[in-house]
Design an enzyme around this catalytic site. Structure first.
Site, PDB file in Angstrom:
ATOM      1  N   ASP A 124     -59.632 -48.087  21.691  1.00 14.80           N
ATOM      2  CA  ASP A 124     -60.763 -47.156  21.721  1.00 14.80           C
ATOM      3  C   ASP A 124     -60.424 -45.935  20.873  1.00 14.80           C
ATOM      4  OD1 ASP A 124     -63.405 -46.533  23.344  1.00 14.80           O
ATOM      5  OD2 ASP A 124     -62.237 -44.674  23.282  1.00 14.80           O
ATOM      6  N   ASN A 132     -69.013 -37.627  16.339  1.00  9.88           N
ATOM      7  CA  ASN A 132     -70.440 -37.754  16.042  1.00  9.88           C
ATOM      8  C   ASN A 132     -71.188 -36.448  16.245  1.00  9.88           C
ATOM      9  OD1 ASN A 132     -70.642 -40.430  15.179  1.00  9.88           O
ATOM     10  ND2 ASN A 132     -70.778 -41.218  17.265  1.00  9.88           N
ATOM     11  N   HIS A 137     -73.365 -38.816  12.377  1.00 10.27           N
ATOM     12  CA  HIS A 137     -73.120 -40.251  12.509  1.00 10.27           C
ATOM     13  C   HIS A 137     -72.588 -40.884  11.229  1.00 10.27           C
ATOM     14  CE1 HIS A 137     -74.680 -40.845  16.577  1.00 10.27           C
ATOM     15  NE2 HIS A 137     -75.577 -39.925  16.283  1.00 10.27           N
ATOM     16  N   ASP A 141     -69.541 -43.286  11.435  1.00 16.10           N
ATOM     17  CA  ASP A 141     -69.515 -44.652  10.908  1.00 16.10           C
ATOM     18  C   ASP A 141     -68.317 -44.856   9.988  1.00 16.10           C
ATOM     19  OD1 ASP A 141     -71.820 -45.178  12.291  1.00 16.10           O
ATOM     20  OD2 ASP A 141     -73.151 -45.088  10.542  1.00 16.10           O
ATOM     21  N   GLU A 167     -67.297 -47.711  20.035  1.00 14.23           N
ATOM     22  CA  GLU A 167     -66.053 -47.350  19.352  1.00 14.23           C
ATOM     23  C   GLU A 167     -64.876 -48.131  19.928  1.00 14.23           C
ATOM     24  OE1 GLU A 167     -66.606 -44.173  22.603  1.00 14.23           O
ATOM     25  OE2 GLU A 167     -67.861 -45.360  21.261  1.00 14.23           O
TER      26      GLU A 167
END
Length: 291
Positions: A124, A132, A137, A141, A167
Site C-alpha cells: 500500500d 491526491n 489526481h 496517478d 493504491e
C-alpha cells in the site's frame, strides 16, 4: 447445458484458429482433404458409385470450397485474436498496465496446490490520500505508475503482480520466506516521483504485509493475514514490510477453523514474535520534497 455448449465452442475456436502462417496452411490443407472425403462419402451414399475420377473430384471440391474455407479460417483467426484481447483487457488495470484484482485472484488460485506453499504480499502506498489532496489526481496517478514500475523491477516473471485496489498492490510468489526481509527492503525503498507540476520531487514510500501460505489454506485466508500484517506495518510507522509467518500460527488460526484469524490480529500485541510478526528494518518516513 448452455454453458457447456459455450465452453465447447470456445475450445473449438481455440483449436481451429490459425496461430501462424504455417499453421494456417496446414489447417487449410487438412480441412480441404476432410471436405473432399465428406464429398466422396455423400456421393457414394446417395448414388452407390463415384461419378468422377478421384483427382478430378478433389480439384472440383478444392476450387469450389477453397474461397469459403479460407474465409472461415480467417474469421475464426480474427475471432480468436479479439477474444484474447478482450480477456487481456478484462484482466488489466488500465492506469498501471498491471493485472487487476480479478486476474490476480484467478492466476494465484491456479498456482495454488494443496502441497505447495506460496507467499502473498499486499503493498500500500503510504499517505496516498494526502498526495491526491495536496497535488491533485494527475500527480497521484503518476505515483501509482511509479509504484507499478518499482514492483515490476523487483519481481520476476514467475511472480503474480497486480493492482488490487486504489493504491493497493498484490504479489503472489513462490519464494523462500527467509528472503522476505531483503525482498521487503527492495519493495519499500523510497521512490522519487517527479512531475512538471512539482517544484521538487516527492519521496514516496510503501508499506507491505506478507503471509506464507500453508497446505489447505485458501487465497482469501492468506490475503486476510497479509492484510493484517500490512495494518501492523502502518501502525509501526510505515515504510516497511511486516511478515506473518505460518509456523507461528496457533491451532485455532489453522485453515478450516470457523474464525481462522480471530486471535491472529497483531495490533496491540507488544511482542511481535507472539503474534507471528517479523519486522523488516524501517525506512525513511513518507513524502518529503528535495530542495
Amino acid at each position: 447445458m448452455v454453458r457447456s455448449l459455450k465452453l465447447m465452442a470456445t475450445r473449438l475456436i481455440r483449436a481451429t484458429a490459425p496461430k501462424s502462417r504455417l499453421d494456417a496452411a496446414v489447417k487449410f490443407a487438412l480441412f480441404s482433404v476432410a471436405i473432399h472425403l465428406v464429398s466422396l462419402g455423400v456421393e457414394w451414399g446417395l448414388t452407390g458409385r463415384f461419378h468422377m475420377a478421384h483427382g478430378l473430384r478433389f480439384l472440383t471440391t478444392f476450387f469450389s470450397g477453397a474461397p469459403f474455407l479460407w474465409l472461415a479460417l480467417y474469421a475464426i483467426g480474427r475471432s480468436y485474436v479479439l477474444h484474447k484481447k478482450l480477456v487481456e483487457l478484462a484482466g488489466t488495470d488500465m492506469l498501471t498496465g498491471l493485472m487487476n484484482r480479478r486476474a490476480f485472484v484467478a492466476q494465484a488460485q491456479d498456482l495454488m496446490t494443496d502441497d505447495a506453499g506460496g507467499i502473498v504480499i499486499i503493498i500500500d502506498a503510504d499517505h496516498f490520500k494526502q498526495v491526491n489532496d495536496t497535488y491533485g489526481h494527475a500527480v497521484g496517478d503518476m505515483c501509482l505508475r511509479a509504484v507499478a514500475a518499482r514492483l515490476r523491477d523487483v519481481t520476476t516473471s514467475d511472480d503474480v503482480l497486480a493492482r488490487i485496489g486504489g493504491e493497493e498492490f498484490g504479489i503472489y510468489a513462490r519464494r523462500d520466506p527467509a528472503t522476505l526481509g531483503l525482498f521487503g527492503n527492495r519493495i519499500c525503498a523510497t521512490i522519487a516521483v517527479r512531475h512538471d507540476a512539482l517544484a521538487a520531487p516527492l519521496h514516496l514510500t510503501l508499506s507491505a504485509g506478507a503471509a506464507s501460505r500453508i497446505a489447505g489454506e485458501t487465497l482469501d485466508q492468506v490475503m486476510h493475514r497479509a492484510d493484517a500484517a500490512l495494518y501492523r506495518a502502518k501502525q509501526e510507522g510505515r515504510a516497511r514490510l511486516v511478515t506473518w509467518t505460518c509456523d507461528t500460527m496457533r491451532p485455532d488460526d489453522a485453515p478450516g477453523a470457523s474464525t481462522p484469524h480471530a486471535h491472529a490480529n497483531p495490533v496491540g500485541t507488544d511482542d511481535p514474535e507472539r503474534a507471528g510478526i517479523v519486522l523488516a528494518p524501517p525506512h525513511a518516513p513518507f513524502i518529503q520534497a528535495i530542495g
